[in-house]
Design a protein around this motif. Structure first.
Motif, PDB file in Angstrom:
ATOM      1  N   ARG A 183      13.835  12.237   5.177  1.00 43.39           N
ATOM      2  CA  ARG A 183      12.672  11.364   5.371  1.00 43.39           C
ATOM      3  C   ARG A 183      13.150   9.987   5.784  1.00 43.39           C
ATOM      4  NH1 ARG A 183       9.658  13.479   0.266  1.00 43.39           N
ATOM      5  NH2 ARG A 183       8.342  15.063   1.221  1.00 43.39           N
ATOM      6  N   LYS A 184      12.566   9.485   6.853  1.00 44.55           N
ATOM      7  CA  LYS A 184      13.094   8.200   7.306  1.00 44.55           C
ATOM      8  C   LYS A 184      12.412   7.036   6.594  1.00 44.55           C
ATOM      9  CE  LYS A 184      10.107   7.641  11.286  1.00 44.55           C
ATOM     10  NZ  LYS A 184      10.012   7.284  12.681  1.00 44.55           N
ATOM     11  N   MET A 185      13.218   6.048   6.326  1.00 46.87           N
ATOM     12  CA  MET A 185      12.733   4.806   5.719  1.00 46.87           C
ATOM     13  C   MET A 185      12.292   3.890   6.843  1.00 46.87           C
ATOM     14  SD  MET A 185      13.157   3.816   2.482  1.00 46.87           S
ATOM     15  CE  MET A 185      13.941   2.225   2.374  1.00 46.87           C
ATOM     16  N   PRO A 186      11.207   3.141   6.649  1.00 44.23           N
ATOM     17  CA  PRO A 186      10.902   2.149   7.681  1.00 44.23           C
ATOM     18  C   PRO A 186      12.021   1.100   7.726  1.00 44.23           C
ATOM     19  CG  PRO A 186       9.423   1.922   5.797  1.00 44.23           C
ATOM     20  CD  PRO A 186      10.242   3.138   5.531  1.00 44.23           C
ATOM     21  N   THR A 187      12.634   0.996   8.864  1.00 36.53           N
ATOM     22  CA  THR A 187      13.832   0.155   8.937  1.00 36.53           C
ATOM     23  C   THR A 187      13.820  -0.722  10.188  1.00 36.53           C
ATOM     24  OG1 THR A 187      15.040   1.971   7.916  1.00 36.53           O
ATOM     25  CG2 THR A 187      16.370   0.228   8.902  1.00 36.53           C
ATOM     26  N   ILE A 188      14.352  -1.925  10.036  1.00 38.80           N
ATOM     27  CA  ILE A 188      14.581  -2.796  11.200  1.00 38.80           C
ATOM     28  C   ILE A 188      16.071  -3.132  11.230  1.00 38.80           C
ATOM     29  CG2 ILE A 188      14.127  -5.067  12.216  1.00 38.80           C
ATOM     30  CD1 ILE A 188      11.339  -4.957  10.963  1.00 38.80           C
ATOM     31  N   TRP A 189      16.657  -2.970  12.394  1.00 42.32           N
ATOM     32  CA  TRP A 189      18.069  -3.320  12.542  1.00 42.32           C
ATOM     33  C   TRP A 189      18.158  -4.579  13.414  1.00 42.32           C
ATOM     34  CZ3 TRP A 189      16.224   1.596  12.664  1.00 42.32           C
ATOM     35  CH2 TRP A 189      16.842   2.563  11.866  1.00 42.32           C
ATOM     36  N   ILE A 190      18.981  -5.507  13.005  1.00 43.27           N
ATOM     37  CA  ILE A 190      19.222  -6.664  13.880  1.00 43.27           C
ATOM     38  C   ILE A 190      20.716  -6.689  14.188  1.00 43.27           C
ATOM     39  CG2 ILE A 190      19.064  -9.168  14.162  1.00 43.27           C
ATOM     40  CD1 ILE A 190      16.717  -9.166  12.335  1.00 43.27           C
ATOM     41  N   ARG A 191      21.010  -6.500  15.457  1.00 44.88           N
ATOM     42  CA  ARG A 191      22.420  -6.393  15.840  1.00 44.88           C
ATOM     43  C   ARG A 191      22.726  -7.497  16.842  1.00 44.88           C
ATOM     44  NH1 ARG A 191      23.323  -0.648  17.794  1.00 44.88           N
ATOM     45  NH2 ARG A 191      23.011  -0.195  15.587  1.00 44.88           N
ATOM     46  N   THR A 192      23.870  -8.167  16.647  1.00 42.25           N
ATOM     47  CA  THR A 192      24.272  -9.150  17.664  1.00 42.25           C
ATOM     48  C   THR A 192      25.634  -8.754  18.192  1.00 42.25           C
ATOM     49  OG1 THR A 192      25.307 -10.551  16.014  1.00 42.25           O
ATOM     50  CG2 THR A 192      23.032 -11.076  16.584  1.00 42.25           C
ATOM     51  N   GLU A 193      25.850  -8.977  19.457  1.00 40.66           N
ATOM     52  CA  GLU A 193      27.149  -8.634  20.030  1.00 40.66           C
ATOM     53  C   GLU A 193      27.397  -9.397  21.312  1.00 40.66           C
ATOM     54  OE1 GLU A 193      26.238  -4.536  20.199  1.00 40.66           O
ATOM     55  OE2 GLU A 193      25.470  -4.613  22.242  1.00 40.66           O
TER      56      GLU A 193
ATOM     57  N   GLY B 176       0.841  -1.203   0.000  1.00 44.87           N
ATOM     58  CA  GLY B 176       0.000   0.000   0.000  1.00 44.87           C
ATOM     59  C   GLY B 176       0.872   1.248   0.000  1.00 44.87           C
ATOM     60  N   LYS B 177       0.582   2.124   0.938  1.00 45.03           N
ATOM     61  CA  LYS B 177       1.339   3.386   0.985  1.00 45.03           C
ATOM     62  C   LYS B 177       2.696   3.213   1.646  1.00 45.03           C
ATOM     63  CE  LYS B 177      -1.877   7.105   0.547  1.00 45.03           C
ATOM     64  NZ  LYS B 177      -2.250   8.401   1.062  1.00 45.03           N
ATOM     65  N   ARG B 178       2.862   2.055   2.310  1.00 47.25           N
ATOM     66  CA  ARG B 178       4.113   1.857   3.029  1.00 47.25           C
ATOM     67  C   ARG B 178       5.197   1.347   2.089  1.00 47.25           C
ATOM     68  NH1 ARG B 178       6.552  -2.419   4.498  1.00 47.25           N
ATOM     69  NH2 ARG B 178       4.878  -3.941   4.744  1.00 47.25           N
ATOM     70  N   PRO B 179       6.339   1.996   2.108  1.00 46.07           N
ATOM     71  CA  PRO B 179       7.441   1.484   1.288  1.00 46.07           C
ATOM     72  C   PRO B 179       7.973   0.189   1.897  1.00 46.07           C
ATOM     73  CG  PRO B 179       8.135   3.367   2.595  1.00 46.07           C
ATOM     74  CD  PRO B 179       6.680   3.190   2.853  1.00 46.07           C
ATOM     75  N   GLY B 180       8.783  -0.516   1.158  1.00 42.68           N
ATOM     76  CA  GLY B 180       9.361  -1.752   1.690  1.00 42.68           C
ATOM     77  C   GLY B 180      10.176  -1.464   2.940  1.00 42.68           C
ATOM     78  N   ILE B 181      10.220  -2.457   3.838  1.00 39.12           N
ATOM     79  CA  ILE B 181      10.982  -2.252   5.071  1.00 39.12           C
ATOM     80  C   ILE B 181      12.424  -2.678   4.824  1.00 39.12           C
ATOM     81  CG2 ILE B 181      11.265  -3.024   7.459  1.00 39.12           C
ATOM     82  CD1 ILE B 181       8.193  -3.447   7.493  1.00 39.12           C
ATOM     83  N   GLU B 182      13.328  -1.801   5.188  1.00 40.21           N
ATOM     84  CA  GLU B 182      14.733  -2.139   5.001  1.00 40.21           C
ATOM     85  C   GLU B 182      15.209  -2.942   6.200  1.00 40.21           C
ATOM     86  OE1 GLU B 182      19.020  -0.099   4.027  1.00 40.21           O
ATOM     87  OE2 GLU B 182      17.241   1.177   4.142  1.00 40.21           O
ATOM     88  N   MET B 183      15.942  -3.996   5.916  1.00 38.33           N
ATOM     89  CA  MET B 183      16.436  -4.837   7.006  1.00 38.33           C
ATOM     90  C   MET B 183      17.946  -4.698   7.067  1.00 38.33           C
ATOM     91  SD  MET B 183      15.562  -7.075   9.304  1.00 38.33           S
ATOM     92  CE  MET B 183      13.910  -7.529   8.844  1.00 38.33           C
TER      93      MET B 183
ATOM     94  N   ARG C 205      19.859  -7.650  19.522  1.00 38.54           N
ATOM     95  CA  ARG C 205      19.015  -6.445  19.599  1.00 38.54           C
ATOM     96  C   ARG C 205      18.217  -6.311  18.316  1.00 38.54           C
ATOM     97  NH1 ARG C 205      21.250  -4.051  23.971  1.00 38.54           N
ATOM     98  NH2 ARG C 205      23.476  -4.407  24.226  1.00 38.54           N
ATOM     99  N   ILE C 206      16.910  -6.115  18.492  1.00 42.46           N
ATOM    100  CA  ILE C 206      16.044  -5.931  17.327  1.00 42.46           C
ATOM    101  C   ILE C 206      15.390  -4.558  17.459  1.00 42.46           C
ATOM    102  CG2 ILE C 206      13.996  -6.809  16.117  1.00 42.46           C
ATOM    103  CD1 ILE C 206      14.920  -9.618  17.261  1.00 42.46           C
ATOM    104  N   MET C 207      15.771  -3.650  16.556  1.00 45.09           N
ATOM    105  CA  MET C 207      15.307  -2.260  16.666  1.00 45.09           C
ATOM    106  C   MET C 207      14.421  -1.892  15.483  1.00 45.09           C
ATOM    107  SD  MET C 207      18.822  -0.417  17.610  1.00 45.09           S
ATOM    108  CE  MET C 207      19.806  -1.643  16.809  1.00 45.09           C
ATOM    109  N   ASP C 208      13.505  -0.980  15.735  1.00 41.11           N
ATOM    110  CA  ASP C 208      12.719  -0.455  14.618  1.00 41.11           C
ATOM    111  C   ASP C 208      12.568   1.042  14.794  1.00 41.11           C
ATOM    112  OD1 ASP C 208      10.009   0.325  15.854  1.00 41.11           O
ATOM    113  OD2 ASP C 208      10.281  -1.736  16.588  1.00 41.11           O
TER     114      ASP C 208
END
Ligand SMILES: Nc1ncnc2c1ncn2[C@@H]1O[C@H](COP(=O)(O)OP(=O)(O)OP(=O)(O)O)[C@@H](O)[C@H]1O
Ligand SMILES: [Mg+2]
Length: 461
Positions: free
Chosen positions: A373-383, A317-324, A393-396
């Motif tokens: 403009r921010k992109m819908p994004t999810i970050w997955i970080r391991t440490e 729909g109106k939401r752009p793809g989510i960047e991972m 860590r799972i961030m949005d």
């Protein structure tokens, strides 16, 4: 000797005549009589043998009747014995003085027998009644005291009981809560397990035909390449073929076909490649029997989860793809129940995707994003964290979690999603898996308007 049921009357008088007359009268009436001829002897006598009543003359040698009376009334052992004064007819002052000193009555001399007996009887009766009343009073007071003590004890017991009931009720409510939670989680796990088994079965069934298609596509590509080369050779050596061949060449748009067929095969190969990847993720995701602790590479499981959630990351729909964005650190293998951990990752990443879908994307421009403009994004970080733990860590950058609902996030059935979309069990199951089953830690940080970060921490054993 005193008879125990007879009342003793003590007559105190210095006149032997009076003593005799009074004694005779009283003895005849059935009383026991004691006598004393002066006040001091009387007091001594009363000390070791207290009478029931005292007839006391006023005028006596030594201490007079008033003084004797005062002393008797001043002594606790004799103060209650009724005293009747004996006085001359005209002495009104004496009568008053005697009564003021605590005497109960007076008898006027010369005596009249019936009067003496009547007064003595009345006062003995009064004395007995008073004594009985006093005794009763004492018993009553004692009873009241005992009752008050008993009531206080009862009250204390009741309070203790109430407190115990309250404690029990709290414990029972807690137990019921825990049971309900455990039960729902059990049911959910059971469902996940059955679903996992079904998925594993389906994946297995699809795997063979798809693998054979995938494997044959490269042969097909080679055959097609060979055939196309052969056609080229024919065209080279037979530039003017029969009209039927020319017509067919035109009909099938040979030039386009030669160009398109390899592309088509390539995209078929890519497609089956992707199906194989999904199948492998499905099998990876579901074949692990829950309940087994093994040492695994966390990144591999994160990737499997992401493959299965790929379809939800696409533009909608109106939401752009989510960047991972994956920022995998250098972490050692971790001992865990991978089937359960996959559930945790799926739940948290799904929540992040849901949150990004909720966000207001009217400001996004699908054609091109400008930097601000921010992109819908999810970050997955391991440490590695503190050398004894790995942190995932799972961030949005979704809308964040309103402060007022943050304390309720892990409650079973707490959801802000519409009916039918969320059960509100996701995070409570995650907590159960991470904290109770793995001894790890599950926490989050959220800034409304900025985004959310969930952190799973697992101990390296
Ligand atoms: N990343 C996030 N951003 C914003 N809100 C979140 C995020 N993760 C969780 N929440 C909030 O926490 C609530 C509870 O999450 P939880 O996963 O337990 O249940 P749910 O997602 O509503 O339902 P279910 O997971 O059972 O489908 C969500 O309804 C949502 O309001
Ligand atoms: Mg959820």
């Amino acid at each position: 000797m005193n008879s125990p049921d007879k009342d003793i009357i003590l007559i105190v008088d210095d006149s032997p005549n009076n003593l005799e007359v009074l004694s005779d009268t009283l003895i005849d009436a059935g009383f026991e009589v004691a006598v004393a001829t002066d006040g001091e002897t009387a007091i001594e006598q009363i000390e070791y043998s207290p009478p029931s009543l005292i007839l006391l003359d006023i005028m006596m040698p030594g201490i007079d009747g008033f003084e004797t009376c005062r002393r008797l009334k001043g002594n606790p052992s004799s103060q209650n014995i009724p005293v009747i004064f004996m006085t001359a007819l005209a002495d009104t002052l004496d009568k008053v003085k005697g009564l003021n000193l605590g005497a109960v009555d007076y008898i006027v001399k010369p005596f009249r027998q019936e009067e003496v007996l009547a007064r003595v009887r009345v006062h003995l009766k009064l004395y007995t009644l008073t004594k009985t009343l006093e005794d009763k009073n004492k018993t009553l007071l004692k009873e009241i005291e005992q009752r008050i003590a008993a009531e206080a004890k009862l009250q204390k017991l009741a309070e203790e009981l109430e407190q115990r009931v309250e404690e029990r009720t709290t414990k029972l409510t807690e137990a019921l809560d825990n049971w309900q939670k455990a039960h729902t989680i059990l049911v959910q796990n059971e469902k996940m397990f059955s679903l996992g088994q079904m998925i594993a079965g389906v994946a297995h069934e699809i795997n063979n035909p798809v693998s054979s298609i995938h494997g044959n596509i490269s042969y097909a590509k080679n055959y097609v390449r060979d055939l196309l080369q052969l056609i080229e050779l024919y065209a080279k050596y037979y530039p003017s073929p029969q009209s039927e061949i020319q017509e067919k060449t035109k009909d099938i748009e040979l030039d386009f076909l030669r160009e398109d067929l390899p592309k088509l095969l390539n995209s078929m190969e890519l497609g089956t490649d992707r199906i194989c990847q999904i199948i492998s993720s499905l099998r990876n995701f579901s074949r692990i029997k829950s309940g087994s602790m093994i040492t695994v590479d966390i990144h591999q499981h994160l990737d499997s989860t992401l493959v299965l959630l790929q379809h939800r990351l696409k533009q909608a729909g109106k939401r752009p793809g989510i960047e991972m964005i994956k920022e995998y650190g250098n972490i050692p293998p971790v001992e865990c129940d991978p089937g359960l951990l996959n559930q945790v990752f799926t739940n948290i990443i799904t929540n992040a995707i849901d949150a990004l879908e909720e966000a207001d994307f009217r400001s996004y421009n699908l054609e091109g994003f400008t930097k601000d403009r921010k992109m819908p994004t999810i970050w997955i970080r391991t440490e590695l964290s503190d050398n004894d733990r790995v942190a995932i860590r799972i961030m949005d950058n979704g809308p964040g979690i309103p402060v007022e609902i943050q304390p309720r996030l892990f409650e079973p059935f707490f959801t802000t999603k519409p009916f039918g979309k969320g059960t509100g069990l996701g995070l409570s199951i995650c907590q159960d898996i991470v904290v109770d089953k793995h001894g790890g830690k599950l926490s989050f940080l959220s800034l409304p308007g900025e985004g959310t970060e969930f952190t799973v921490e697992l101990l390296i054993r």
